[in-house]
Design a protein around this motif. Structure first.
Motif, PDB file in Angstrom:
ATOM      1  N   UNK A   1      -1.862   1.284   0.245  1.00  0.00           N
ATOM      2  CA  UNK A   1      -2.484   2.029   1.333  1.00  0.00           C
ATOM      3  C   UNK A   1      -1.981   1.383   2.614  1.00  0.00           C
ATOM      4  N   UNK A   2      -1.324   2.161   3.462  1.00  0.00           N
ATOM      5  CA  UNK A   2      -0.705   1.580   4.646  1.00  0.00           C
ATOM      6  C   UNK A   2      -1.719   1.065   5.665  1.00  0.00           C
ATOM      7  N   UNK A   3      -2.996   1.416   5.490  1.00  0.00           N
ATOM      8  CA  UNK A   3      -4.050   0.859   6.331  1.00  0.00           C
ATOM      9  C   UNK A   3      -4.375  -0.585   5.973  1.00  0.00           C
ATOM     10  N   UNK A   4      -3.858  -1.041   4.833  1.00  0.00           N
ATOM     11  CA  UNK A   4      -4.011  -2.439   4.393  1.00  0.00           C
ATOM     12  C   UNK A   4      -2.632  -2.927   3.962  1.00  0.00           C
ATOM     13  N   UNK A   5      -1.706  -3.088   4.924  1.00  0.00           N
ATOM     14  CA  UNK A   5      -0.324  -3.433   4.569  1.00  0.00           C
ATOM     15  C   UNK A   5      -0.228  -4.733   3.780  1.00  0.00           C
TER      16      UNK A   5
END
Length: 160
Positions: free
Chosen positions: A97-101
């Motif tokens: 999830x790119x919100x949690x790189x």
């Protein structure tokens, strides 16, 4: 219409999630709905979200990236690499999830044949830590899986 039960298991102290769901369709059809990006966009994610696919190359070494758009101006992006793809049987991929790189899980989905031309889909995800696994669960994973599988039910029913 009856919905098949969904089981999500997150063992205490282990960075694992297991998702089990049966479908009233053969494994080849359920697999196809995971393989074809146009079909994936019709079912993956919560109700009311649009899916925009940037890449979907289901082959070992192929990558994927998509965004879920919630209709209120928010976009949630996800990406990964496919490591294994055995048509009708198994997909192994990374998931981020790119919100949690940098928080990447390794996922394997198996498509098990059941009597009556049905399929059991078993997904297993290994996370870098229990905390990262718990954060994914806390941020709506169950809703997205449950509602996405409801839409997948309709998709395979209409195709069958």
């Amino acid at each position: 219409m009856t919905t098949n039960p969904l089981t999500i298991t997150a063992p205490e102290g282990q960075p694992l999630i297991e998702i089990v769901r049966e479908f009233d369709a053969p494994p080849a059809l359920v697999y196809r709905a995971h393989e074809d990006p146009a079909l994936v966009a019709r079912w993956l994610g919560p109700h009311g979200y649009e899916m925009r696919t940037e890449a979907w190359d289901l082959r070992p070494g192929g990558r994927y990236r998509y965004e879920h758009l919630d209709g209120q101006g928010n976009a949630y992006a996800f990406n990964g690499v496919f490591h294994d793809a055995v048509p009708g049987e198994r997909i192994t991929q990374t998931f981020e999830f790119e919100g949690a790189p940098g928080v990447v899980s390794l996922e394997t989905m198996t498509f098990e044949a059941l009597d009556g031309d049905r399929c059991r889909l078993v997904g297993r995800s290994v996370w870098p830590s229990v905390e990262s696994r718990d954060a994914m669960i806390a941020n709506g994973m169950e809703r997205g899986v449950r509602e996405g599988f409801e839409r997948l039910d309709a998709l395979v029913r209409d195709a069958g």
